[in-house]
Design a protein around this motif. Structure first.
Motif, PDB file in Angstrom:
ATOM      1  N   ILE A   1      -0.548  33.852  19.929  1.00 29.88           N
ATOM      2  CA  ILE A   1      -0.889  34.147  21.018  1.00 29.88           C
ATOM      3  C   ILE A   1      -1.246  32.773  21.147  1.00 29.88           C
ATOM      4  O   ILE A   1      -1.261  31.478  22.148  1.00 29.88           O
ATOM      5  CB  ILE A   1      -0.377  35.243  21.934  1.00 29.88           C
ATOM      6  CG1 ILE A   1       0.897  35.505  22.388  1.00 29.88           C
ATOM      7  CG2 ILE A   1      -0.564  34.346  24.155  1.00 29.88           C
ATOM      8  CD1 ILE A   1      -0.015  37.269  23.032  1.00 29.88           C
ATOM      9  N   ILE A   2      -2.346  32.583  21.080  1.00 30.70           N
ATOM     10  CA  ILE A   2      -3.947  31.802  21.177  1.00 30.70           C
ATOM     11  C   ILE A   2      -3.517  30.945  20.408  1.00 30.70           C
ATOM     12  O   ILE A   2      -3.541  29.256  20.741  1.00 30.70           O
ATOM     13  CB  ILE A   2      -4.984  32.290  21.207  1.00 30.70           C
ATOM     14  CG1 ILE A   2      -5.219  33.633  22.020  1.00 30.70           C
ATOM     15  CG2 ILE A   2      -6.079  31.298  21.206  1.00 30.70           C
ATOM     16  CD1 ILE A   2      -6.625  34.260  22.033  1.00 30.70           C
ATOM     17  N   ALA A   3      -3.158  30.864  19.541  1.00 33.84           N
ATOM     18  CA  ALA A   3      -2.862  30.034  18.538  1.00 33.84           C
ATOM     19  C   ALA A   3      -1.388  29.512  18.991  1.00 33.84           C
ATOM     20  O   ALA A   3      -1.990  27.445  18.980  1.00 33.84           O
ATOM     21  CB  ALA A   3      -2.408  30.279  17.165  1.00 33.84           C
ATOM     22  N   GLU A   4      -0.638  29.436  19.609  1.00 30.97           N
ATOM     23  CA  GLU A   4       0.365  28.426  20.063  1.00 30.97           C
ATOM     24  C   GLU A   4      -0.406  27.938  21.108  1.00 30.97           C
ATOM     25  O   GLU A   4       0.590  26.832  21.061  1.00 30.97           O
ATOM     26  CB  GLU A   4       1.543  29.867  20.409  1.00 30.97           C
ATOM     27  CG  GLU A   4       3.154  29.133  20.641  1.00 30.97           C
ATOM     28  CD  GLU A   4       3.122  28.150  19.268  1.00 30.97           C
ATOM     29  OE1 GLU A   4       4.495  27.428  19.320  1.00 30.97           O
ATOM     30  OE2 GLU A   4       3.234  29.115  18.052  1.00 30.97           O
TER      31      GLU A   4
ATOM     32  N   LEU B   1      -1.573  26.934  27.962  1.00 33.30           N
ATOM     33  CA  LEU B   1      -1.400  28.334  28.754  1.00 33.30           C
ATOM     34  C   LEU B   1      -0.029  28.010  28.310  1.00 33.30           C
ATOM     35  O   LEU B   1       0.506  29.722  28.775  1.00 33.30           O
ATOM     36  CB  LEU B   1      -2.044  28.882  29.681  1.00 33.30           C
ATOM     37  CG  LEU B   1      -3.398  28.621  29.345  1.00 33.30           C
ATOM     38  CD1 LEU B   1      -4.435  29.066  30.789  1.00 33.30           C
ATOM     39  CD2 LEU B   1      -4.142  29.611  27.780  1.00 33.30           C
ATOM     40  N   GLU B   2       1.221  28.286  28.284  1.00 31.61           N
ATOM     41  CA  GLU B   2       2.495  28.108  29.195  1.00 31.61           C
ATOM     42  C   GLU B   2       2.854  29.281  27.684  1.00 31.61           C
ATOM     43  O   GLU B   2       4.080  30.224  28.131  1.00 31.61           O
ATOM     44  CB  GLU B   2       3.601  27.138  28.654  1.00 31.61           C
ATOM     45  CG  GLU B   2       3.356  25.945  29.982  1.00 31.61           C
ATOM     46  CD  GLU B   2       3.893  27.365  30.878  1.00 31.61           C
ATOM     47  OE1 GLU B   2       5.125  27.673  31.162  1.00 31.61           O
ATOM     48  OE2 GLU B   2       3.427  27.072  32.400  1.00 31.61           O
ATOM     49  N   PRO B   3       2.459  28.924  26.480  1.00 34.18           N
ATOM     50  CA  PRO B   3       2.668  30.164  25.226  1.00 34.18           C
ATOM     51  C   PRO B   3       2.446  31.239  26.007  1.00 34.18           C
ATOM     52  O   PRO B   3       3.340  32.758  25.688  1.00 34.18           O
ATOM     53  CB  PRO B   3       2.523  30.042  24.436  1.00 34.18           C
ATOM     54  CG  PRO B   3       2.309  28.571  24.460  1.00 34.18           C
ATOM     55  CD  PRO B   3       2.327  27.735  25.527  1.00 34.18           C
ATOM     56  N   PHE B   4       1.640  31.873  26.153  1.00 40.48           N
ATOM     57  CA  PHE B   4       0.886  33.291  26.956  1.00 40.48           C
ATOM     58  C   PHE B   4       1.249  33.877  28.382  1.00 40.48           C
ATOM     59  O   PHE B   4       1.949  34.584  27.924  1.00 40.48           O
ATOM     60  CB  PHE B   4      -0.708  32.889  27.254  1.00 40.48           C
ATOM     61  CG  PHE B   4      -1.668  33.991  26.973  1.00 40.48           C
ATOM     62  CD1 PHE B   4      -0.745  34.924  27.909  1.00 40.48           C
ATOM     63  CD2 PHE B   4      -3.027  34.131  25.960  1.00 40.48           C
ATOM     64  CE1 PHE B   4      -1.636  36.447  26.572  1.00 40.48           C
ATOM     65  CE2 PHE B   4      -3.590  34.725  26.192  1.00 40.48           C
ATOM     66  CZ  PHE B   4      -3.693  35.865  26.497  1.00 40.48           C
TER      67      PHE B   4
ATOM     68  N   PHE C   1      -4.108  37.043  30.877  1.00 34.27           N
ATOM     69  CA  PHE C   1      -3.808  35.765  31.074  1.00 34.27           C
ATOM     70  C   PHE C   1      -4.421  35.369  32.600  1.00 34.27           C
ATOM     71  O   PHE C   1      -4.860  34.058  32.408  1.00 34.27           O
ATOM     72  CB  PHE C   1      -1.997  35.697  31.383  1.00 34.27           C
ATOM     73  CG  PHE C   1      -1.489  34.669  31.774  1.00 34.27           C
ATOM     74  CD1 PHE C   1      -2.019  33.633  30.236  1.00 34.27           C
ATOM     75  CD2 PHE C   1      -0.677  34.192  32.822  1.00 34.27           C
ATOM     76  CE1 PHE C   1      -0.636  32.216  31.413  1.00 34.27           C
ATOM     77  CE2 PHE C   1      -0.615  33.014  33.681  1.00 34.27           C
ATOM     78  CZ  PHE C   1      -0.392  31.795  32.986  1.00 34.27           C
ATOM     79  N   ASP C   2      -4.441  36.168  33.424  1.00 32.23           N
ATOM     80  CA  ASP C   2      -4.924  35.752  34.784  1.00 32.23           C
ATOM     81  C   ASP C   2      -6.225  35.808  34.293  1.00 32.23           C
ATOM     82  O   ASP C   2      -6.347  34.770  35.210  1.00 32.23           O
ATOM     83  CB  ASP C   2      -5.090  36.730  35.766  1.00 32.23           C
ATOM     84  CG  ASP C   2      -3.094  37.165  36.310  1.00 32.23           C
ATOM     85  OD1 ASP C   2      -2.630  36.727  35.998  1.00 32.23           O
ATOM     86  OD2 ASP C   2      -3.189  38.024  36.631  1.00 32.23           O
TER      87      ASP C   2
END
Length: 348
Positions: free
Chosen positions: A154-157, A164-167, A181-182
């Motif tokens: 997730i972080i790589a994306e 941060l949208e992918p997360f 995420f928050d």
């Protein structure tokens, strides 16, 4: 010749301080290490000789300061900050408690979450390497067992998209990921980048009501960003930056990894803690230096479980007044007994 020397010594009572003389009998006797005359002045020993800490001359530039509450850990750290600045060394303090005595030494003071840092521009890191490191420590800090690989992806994306949208999309409906995420959203922003902060004296703290996990994660990200930046500049033998890390036992796994590195990157982390047994013992073995401050018997027992103290060394940190310390340097099995002499400006 040697027979005469041995007979002479056996006929007399000779009191010798091991390490302070050149041994004439056993080649296994401990030779005194070379005393430094430059670096950060710590104080004096029992003979009134000046004692210096010179991180550049140690196998690595990182160290640990141990002491109970009120023993003077932070005061000593402030003294080292002032000593470092006099040598042209930049300084950071990462302090979850928001001590004013630290803050007044800095003009640049950041409250993380109010002053946001770009977490997605990781100078000196390969994208997957940085994502992997964050995944590793997120798993430890948030107790998300088995989630390391998922978080890494997730972080790589997020790093690829610089967003941060992918997360946000993947976290929807998962309470653990939503919480993470928050926290990341509270930290990440475009106010500051590591390339700017690493070139300044900066005091970092966090809101008083911040969760333990948020504090630990924010600190970990700062340390990773700084390490990547310093590493990108290449190996350096000269000390160019000192980072004082309060509540450092929380980051024992990271410190162990950091202290293992053979290369010097021009900066040193000074880990401050009142809980010696919360560290992996290998941290003390690998640290460039360890300073043990005086304290009560229960604390000294904890220290004794990690260090082989002689009765004299034990008494020095048990019965001496505030300001007494033991000073270990890597490669030197014998600590120096020190009476600290601190700058007035370091005193609270």
């Amino acid at each position: 010749m040697m027979d005469r020397i041995i007979r002479s010594l056996m006929e007399k009572k000779v009191l010798l301080l091991a390490g302070d003389i050149i041994p004439v009998i056993s080649p296994l006797s401990v030779l005194a290490p070379r005393e430094e005359s430059t670096g950060f002045h710590l104080g004096i020993d029992e003979r009134g000789r000046d004692i210096f800490l010179n991180p550049e001359k140690l196998p690595n530039m990182h160290g640990v300061i141990l002491g109970t509450s009120g023993s003077g850990k932070s005061t000593l750290a402030r003294h080292l900050i002032l000593e470092a600045r006099e040598s042209g060394v930049k300084t950071w303090v990462i302090d979850p408690h928001g001590e004013e005595a630290y803050a007044r030494l800095f003009t640049r003071r950041l409250i993380i979450t109010s002053d946001r840092i770009d977490l997605l521009t990781a100078t000196g890191w390969d994208l997957l390497e940085y994502a992997g490191e964050l995944g590793r420590y997120v798993e430890l800090i948030y107790g998300l067992r088995g989630a390391r690989n998922v978080i890494r992806e997730i972080i790589a994306e997020c790093l690829r998209e610089q967003s941060l949208e992918p997360f946000k999309k993947l976290a929807n409906g998962d309470p653990d990921l939503e919480r993470l995420f928050d926290d990341i959203s509270r930290l990440h922003g475009n106010d500051y980048r590591i390339t700017e902060l690493a070139e300044q004296d900066v005091y970092f703290t966090l809101p008083l009501m911040a969760s333990r996990e948020l504090v630990a994660f924010a600190t970990q990200v700062l340390l990773l960003l700084l390490h990547g930046y310093m590493r990108a500049r290449g190996a350096r033998q000269r000390l160019e930056m000192v980072v004082v890390l309060e509540e450092a036992h929380v980051h024992s796994p990271y410190l162990l990894s950091l202290f293992k590195e053979v290369r010097k990157w021009g900066y040193g982390v000074i880990a401050i803690s009142q809980l010696p047994r919360e560290f992996d013992p290998r941290v003390f073995q690998l640290a460039g230096f360890v300073i043990i401050l005086a304290g009560p018997e229960s604390y000294v027992r904890d220290v004794e479980s990690l260090f082989s103290l002689t009765a004299d060394e034990r008494d020095h940190v048990l019965f001496s007044t505030r300001g007494a310390a033991l000073f270990y340097r890597q490669g030197d099995p014998r600590p120096r007994k020190v009476f600290l002499k601190l700058r007035q400006a370091a005193l609270a």
